[in-house]
Structure formats: C-alpha cells, structure tokens
Design an enzyme around this catalytic site. Sequence first.
Site, PDB file in Angstrom:
ATOM      1  N   PRO A   1      31.109 -14.931  46.440  1.00  0.00           N
ATOM      2  CA  PRO A   1      31.876 -13.611  47.064  1.00  0.00           C
ATOM      3  C   PRO A   1      31.082 -12.515  47.143  1.00  0.00           C
ATOM      4  O   PRO A   1      30.233 -12.281  46.298  1.00  0.00           O
ATOM      5  CB  PRO A   1      33.130 -13.563  46.280  1.00  0.00           C
ATOM      6  CG  PRO A   1      33.200 -14.466  45.055  1.00  0.00           C
ATOM      7  CD  PRO A   1      31.834 -15.469  45.148  1.00  0.00           C
TER       8      PRO A   1
ATOM      9  N   GLY B   1      24.714 -10.797  45.465  1.00  0.00           N
ATOM     10  CA  GLY B   1      23.295  -9.957  46.428  1.00  0.00           C
ATOM     11  C   GLY B   1      22.163 -10.307  45.380  1.00  0.00           C
ATOM     12  O   GLY B   1      21.231 -10.691  45.897  1.00  0.00           O
TER      13      GLY B   1
ATOM     14  N   MET C   1      30.139 -10.814  41.034  1.00  0.00           N
ATOM     15  CA  MET C   1      29.489 -12.225  40.677  1.00  0.00           C
ATOM     16  C   MET C   1      27.886 -12.546  41.026  1.00  0.00           C
ATOM     17  O   MET C   1      27.303 -13.448  40.958  1.00  0.00           O
ATOM     18  CB  MET C   1      30.255 -13.408  40.981  1.00  0.00           C
ATOM     19  CG  MET C   1      31.758 -13.339  40.817  1.00  0.00           C
ATOM     20  SD  MET C   1      32.462 -14.999  41.288  1.00  0.00           S
ATOM     21  CE  MET C   1      31.752 -16.066  39.851  1.00  0.00           C
ATOM     22  N   ALA C   2      27.449 -11.111  41.159  1.00  0.00           N
ATOM     23  CA  ALA C   2      26.113 -10.955  41.290  1.00  0.00           C
ATOM     24  C   ALA C   2      25.700 -12.002  42.480  1.00  0.00           C
ATOM     25  O   ALA C   2      24.402 -12.542  42.516  1.00  0.00           O
ATOM     26  CB  ALA C   2      25.315 -11.482  40.217  1.00  0.00           C
TER      27      ALA C   2
ATOM     28  N   ASP D   1      21.044  -7.040  37.642  1.00  0.00           N
ATOM     29  CA  ASP D   1      21.372  -8.290  37.425  1.00  0.00           C
ATOM     30  C   ASP D   1      20.431  -9.479  37.851  1.00  0.00           C
ATOM     31  O   ASP D   1      20.817 -10.713  37.939  1.00  0.00           O
ATOM     32  CB  ASP D   1      22.708  -8.383  38.142  1.00  0.00           C
ATOM     33  CG  ASP D   1      23.924  -7.833  37.436  1.00  0.00           C
ATOM     34  OD1 ASP D   1      23.823  -7.390  36.298  1.00  0.00           O
ATOM     35  OD2 ASP D   1      24.853  -7.658  37.920  1.00  0.00           O
TER      36      ASP D   1
ATOM     37  N   GLY E   1      31.751  -8.754  44.970  1.00  0.00           N
ATOM     38  CA  GLY E   1      32.985  -9.526  44.097  1.00  0.00           C
ATOM     39  C   GLY E   1      32.634  -9.244  42.606  1.00  0.00           C
ATOM     40  O   GLY E   1      33.628  -9.632  41.943  1.00  0.00           O
TER      41      GLY E   1
ATOM     42  N   LYS F   1      27.311 -15.484  38.598  1.00  0.00           N
ATOM     43  CA  LYS F   1      27.437 -15.182  36.939  1.00  0.00           C
ATOM     44  C   LYS F   1      28.809 -14.706  36.825  1.00  0.00           C
ATOM     45  O   LYS F   1      29.164 -14.157  37.773  1.00  0.00           O
ATOM     46  CB  LYS F   1      26.488 -14.229  36.542  1.00  0.00           C
ATOM     47  CG  LYS F   1      26.304 -12.692  37.195  1.00  0.00           C
ATOM     48  CD  LYS F   1      27.419 -11.703  36.672  1.00  0.00           C
ATOM     49  CE  LYS F   1      27.152 -10.353  37.275  1.00  0.00           C
ATOM     50  NZ  LYS F   1      28.301  -9.504  36.938  1.00  0.00           N
TER      51      LYS F   1
HETATM   52  O1  C5P Z   1      20.727  -2.202  39.283  1.00  0.00           O
HETATM   53  P1  C5P Z   1      21.647  -2.129  40.268  1.00  0.00           P
HETATM   54  O2  C5P Z   1      21.093  -1.735  41.750  1.00  0.00           O
HETATM   55  O3  C5P Z   1      22.662  -3.559  40.633  1.00  0.00           O
HETATM   56  O4  C5P Z   1      22.873  -1.199  39.792  1.00  0.00           O
HETATM   57  C1  C5P Z   1      23.844  -0.977  41.051  1.00  0.00           C
HETATM   58  C2  C5P Z   1      24.545   0.682  40.351  1.00  0.00           C
HETATM   59  O5  C5P Z   1      25.319   0.263  39.278  1.00  0.00           O
HETATM   60  C3  C5P Z   1      23.589   1.646  39.944  1.00  0.00           C
HETATM   61  O6  C5P Z   1      23.247   2.385  41.002  1.00  0.00           O
HETATM   62  C4  C5P Z   1      24.410   2.392  39.108  1.00  0.00           C
HETATM   63  O7  C5P Z   1      25.372   3.077  39.565  1.00  0.00           O
HETATM   64  C5  C5P Z   1      25.288   1.296  38.545  1.00  0.00           C
HETATM   65  N1  C5P Z   1      24.754   0.591  37.158  1.00  0.00           N
HETATM   66  C6  C5P Z   1      24.711   1.442  36.112  1.00  0.00           C
HETATM   67  N2  C5P Z   1      24.375   0.986  34.973  1.00  0.00           N
HETATM   68  C7  C5P Z   1      23.852  -0.328  34.788  1.00  0.00           C
HETATM   69  C8  C5P Z   1      23.627  -0.935  35.868  1.00  0.00           C
HETATM   70  C9  C5P Z   1      23.969  -0.405  36.821  1.00  0.00           C
HETATM   71  O8  C5P Z   1      25.207   2.525  35.999  1.00  0.00           O
HETATM   72  N3  C5P Z   1      23.422  -0.710  33.529  1.00  0.00           N
END
Ligand code: C5P
Length: 297
Positions: A95, A103, A100-101, A137, A98, A10
């Site tokens: 990547p 994981g 681009m989501a 994501d 990167g 993405k």
């Molecule tokens: O949800 P995800 O595990 O992808 O988020 C990774 C990190 O990105 C979170 O631990 C947080 O530090 C940050 N994050 C955030 N606010 C969001 C999404 C992600 O602060 N809306």
Amino acid sequence: MSVTVRVPAKVNVQLGVGGTRPDGFHDLANVFLAVGLYDEITVTPAEELRVTCSGPDAAQVPLDRTNLAARAALALAERHGRDAAVHIHIDKDIPVAGGMAGGSADGAGALLACDALWGTRASRADLLEICAELGSDVPFSLVGGAALGTGRGERLTVLGTGGTFHWVFAMAVRGLSTPAVFQEFDRLNDGVRVPEPAASRELLDALAKGDTEALAASVSNDLQPAALSLFPSLADTLAEGRAAGALAALVSGSGPTTAFLAPDAAGAERIAQALRASGTCRTARVAASPAPGATVL
Ligand code: C5P
C-alpha cells in the site's frame, strides 16, 4: 536485458519513539519485521531515467525524481561516475503511504537491481550506506527478516526469529504522511519529557522463540496515538479486528495501515474476511512473516 528484484513490506512490532534530535529526526527503538507483501522492481537500459508503475495504487505513486527508486538509481550512478539511463518499472503491491515502507522497498529494490544491471558490484556496506541516505527505513527493506533499528531507524542489528507469524493488514481509504504523524507526536508530547526508547526484552524473546501469544502481549507503537489523532476512525478498524479474534491489533508504523496478529493461518483468513465485511477499511490482506529482504529474481 533486464533485472527484477522482489522487496517485502514491513510491520513495526515495536516502534519506540524518543524526543526530537537537533536534525529534526527522532531517536527510535524500532523492531522491524518483513512481511510477505511485495513490490517487484524491474530495471531495463533506456535512453534516459524514467519510472513507471503498475498495480492498484499506481496512480498515487510519483514518477518523477522524488520517487525513492529514481533517487536510488541516481545515487548509485553518481558513486560510480556513470549515467543513470534506466527504465525503472515498479509493480506495486505494497500500500502507498500506508506505514509499510512501500516507498523504501522501491528504493532498496531499484538500488539492488541497478547494481546487478550495471555490474557495479557495490559492497553490502556501500549499498546499506546509500540506503540510509535515501531514508530511515530503506536499509531494512534491503536486509529483510527481522531487525532492531536504532538511531533514526537506519542502524540495524539483525534479530533471530523462531517461527512464522500470521498477520492481517487492513488498508485504509486514504494515506497518512509520515512527517505529519511525527509532528502530531511532537504536538501530543509538547512539554513532556519523552524517555529514551529501548527495545523490549519480552518482545525480542517472543520473536526469537516464534511465540505468537508472547509477541501479541508485547507489541507497541508510540506513533499510534498520533496516527489515531489524525485518523480517528482507525480505532473502529482496530476494534473490528480484535472482535474477529486478532491476538494484537496496532497501527503499522506511521499508519494508516492497521496490523492484526492472528493465532494461525486459518485465523488470519477469518480476521481478513471480517475486516472486509466490516466496511471500516478499503481491503484486508493476509501475509506471513518473516520474509526475505530484497532479492534478485
Ligand atoms: O527517513 P525518512 O525520509 O523516511 O523520514 C520521513 C520523515 O519522518 C522525516 O522527514 C521526519 O519528519 C520523520 N522521521 C522522524 N524521525 C525518524 C524517522 C522519520 O522524525 N527517526
């Protein structure tokens, strides 16, 4: 017997970031667009859960239970009271670290693949709920196309798109950690009242019409200053892409991949060549959007 699922990367054409919430996350107005770069996740019955990975960035992918694909298999197995004895192979083209989501794509892909392999027949709502538990994501990786993500990005409203957009993505020489970029956002905004993020009407109209120039005029990423602060040379990559004819140049999500909106497919090829020759990135790839979400092959 095995099942393979293809999942897109993405780009965020708008990433509006609000203040920090009590749970540490940030409120977002996040306009996702799925792009035609894909990981393929293949699941096969095995003695026990294990993850393998192939592709140019494979060495950077964790193969333990921190991998979102492993966590997805475990979450589905737990809900259905069964063992997650499965071999998950990730053929990685998105990547790593990167923005681009990549994981998240593997999490959504493994979830859909295990559901098909095990015949658990989870409803779409259940799959989306597990995705949201796995990461902000991940639901979008399942859905694909274009969508507005609110809340921490996991609450999706599907958006219409009226045409094809042509992109170039410049991969950086190293990754950036998403939590570190959000922390830098907080540091840069210390003492500032960050307004509530809202989707841009111009941007949603441009997507709906398939109007590349209008989209270029309305893309935005509130995390870009933070990503540039942690990785200043990305500014050189952005400048090279603009000079090569990109209508818009921005950091993709939390970066460090940079995204360039091209006028058409031929323009995208020219921008990609110029970026590769510039020495300001590891490589550059072209990809069109929107792309479909996670799909069983
Ligand atoms: O949800 P995800 O595990 O992808 O988020 C990774 C990190 O990105 C979170 O631990 C947080 O530090 C940050 N994050 C955030 N606010 C969001 C999404 C992600 O602060 N809306």
